[in-house]
Design a protein around this motif. Structure first.
Motif, PDB file in Angstrom:
ATOM      1  N   HIS A 248       4.911   1.165  -2.914  1.00 11.23           N
ATOM      2  CA  HIS A 248       4.090   0.728  -1.788  1.00 11.23           C
ATOM      3  C   HIS A 248       3.337  -0.551  -2.139  1.00 11.23           C
ATOM      4  CE1 HIS A 248       4.576   5.090  -1.161  1.00 11.23           C
ATOM      5  NE2 HIS A 248       4.451   4.844   0.119  1.00 11.23           N
ATOM      6  N   ASP A 249       2.955  -1.291  -1.094  1.00 14.60           N
ATOM      7  CA  ASP A 249       2.084  -2.436  -1.307  1.00 14.60           C
ATOM      8  C   ASP A 249       0.657  -2.033  -0.949  1.00 14.60           C
ATOM      9  OD1 ASP A 249       1.852  -2.466   1.461  1.00 14.60           O
ATOM     10  OD2 ASP A 249       3.195  -4.169   1.739  1.00 14.60           O
ATOM     11  N   PHE A 250      -0.246  -3.028  -0.801  1.00  9.55           N
ATOM     12  CA  PHE A 250      -1.660  -2.738  -0.575  1.00  9.55           C
ATOM     13  C   PHE A 250      -2.085  -2.921   0.879  1.00  9.55           C
ATOM     14  CE2 PHE A 250      -1.862  -4.057  -5.184  1.00  9.55           C
ATOM     15  CZ  PHE A 250      -2.079  -2.767  -5.654  1.00  9.55           C
ATOM     16  N   THR A 251      -1.099  -2.997   1.793  1.00  6.42           N
ATOM     17  CA  THR A 251      -1.422  -3.235   3.199  1.00  6.42           C
ATOM     18  C   THR A 251      -2.339  -2.157   3.770  1.00  6.42           C
ATOM     19  OG1 THR A 251       0.676  -4.405   3.550  1.00  6.42           O
ATOM     20  CG2 THR A 251      -0.449  -3.547   5.496  1.00  6.42           C
ATOM     21  N   VAL A 252      -2.100  -0.900   3.428  1.00  5.51           N
ATOM     22  CA  VAL A 252      -2.912   0.187   3.975  1.00  5.51           C
ATOM     23  C   VAL A 252      -4.377   0.044   3.556  1.00  5.51           C
ATOM     24  CG1 VAL A 252      -2.471   1.755   2.018  1.00  5.51           C
ATOM     25  CG2 VAL A 252      -3.079   2.687   4.265  1.00  5.51           C
ATOM     26  N   PHE A 253      -4.608  -0.446   2.335  1.00  4.30           N
ATOM     27  CA  PHE A 253      -5.981  -0.655   1.889  1.00  4.30           C
ATOM     28  C   PHE A 253      -6.636  -1.809   2.636  1.00  4.30           C
ATOM     29  CE2 PHE A 253      -3.865   1.112  -1.965  1.00  4.30           C
ATOM     30  CZ  PHE A 253      -4.538   2.327  -1.985  1.00  4.30           C
TER      31      PHE A 253
END
Length: 277
Positions: A248-253
């Motif tokens: 996963h990347d950090f987009t959700v954060f």
């Protein structure tokens, strides 16, 4: 120590541990949580810094074999010496700027509204970096933390110094900065973990020495409970994050930061919550 105070210590410790190593700002969350819990006096501010040591012990335990290898090889192993030099170089920008500007930043920005704005701005930056990386994947020059040069470490250290602004996120600034400078996500995250060790431990020691007049032996249970809660929650968070970044990347954060910041600003503007300054 009353039950209510012990409960506040546990809550603050959990907030510290679950947010310290995610790109969402532990300092910002502690400021907001402290405001909601009416835990905002001078001793509480020292408490917020000291319990970081509990969180960093989780990293020390997770990487205990690597840390032991580096420490035992400092006098003879060039690889260990290079790793330690990189940590020192990366630590210096934040340390020097913190000593020079820390008091001014603390008085002006350690408040809910500036923190909320930093949440939103930081989230937008993360979205921009992640989108840029998808459209134009950067050339990865550094496969692991052992491949970093001193210049790489200095650049990452300069990125970490942005975390002096509360709400920015030390881990977020370090990881995103490292990715922009050519580190893959896993190496950037691991170097952020390692860099947190001198950063947080020395910050804790400095705060304890500087504010020693505020503290007494009766504060040990409070600080101990908070530190234990921070250790347990940070350990769980570190284990989870290492698995998460593998796919996963950090987009959700980033979106979490933006939404959370907007909620804080709206609650302050409309008087839904009276945030303590």
């Amino acid at each position: 120590m009353t039950f209510a105070l012990a409960l506040k210590a546990i809550i603050m410790g959990l907030v510290e541990g679950f947010t310290e190593f995610l790109p969402i700002s532990s300092t910002g969350h502690l400021i907001l949580a402290g405001s909601l819990l009416d835990f905002t006096d001078e001793k509480a501010k020292v408490f917020e810094i000291v319990i970081q040591a509990g969180a960093i012990m989780a990293v020390c335990w997770e990487y205990r074999a690597r840390i032991a290898s580096v420490m035992s090889g400092l006098t003879s192993d060039p690889k260990a010496q290079k790793f330690m030099l990189n940590l020192i170089v990366a630590f210096l920008p934040l340390a020097l700027l913190g000593l020079a500007l820390g008091k001014m930043i603390k008085s002006a920005l350690f408040k809910p509204v500036p923190v909320a704005l930093a949440f939103i701005i930081g989230g937008i930056i993360i979205l921009w970096v992640e989108r840029r990386n998808k459209l134009n994947p950067p050339v990865v020059r550094v496969e692991t933390v052992d491949d970093m040069t001193v210049l790489d470490a200095f650049k990452v250290g300069c990125a970490q110094a942005m975390a002096l602004i509360p709400g920015t996120s030390r881990s977020g600034a370090t990881i995103i900065g490292a990715m922009m400078f050519g580190l893959p996500r896993k190496a950037a995250t691991e170097f952020s973990f390692f860099l947190a060790i001198p950063t947080l431990l020395l910050a804790t020691a400095y705060s304890l020495v500087k504010e020693r007049a505020l503290l007494s032996s009766s504060d040990l249970p409070l600080f101990g409970i908070g530190s234990i809660a921070a250790f347990i929650s940070a350990f769980l968070c570190v284990r989870w994050l290492l698995r998460y970044i593998s796919s996963h990347d950090f987009t959700v954060f980033a979106w979490y930061r933006i939404v959370f910041g907007i909620v804080v600003l709206a609650s302050s503007h409309y008087g839904w919550v009276v945030w303590a300054e």
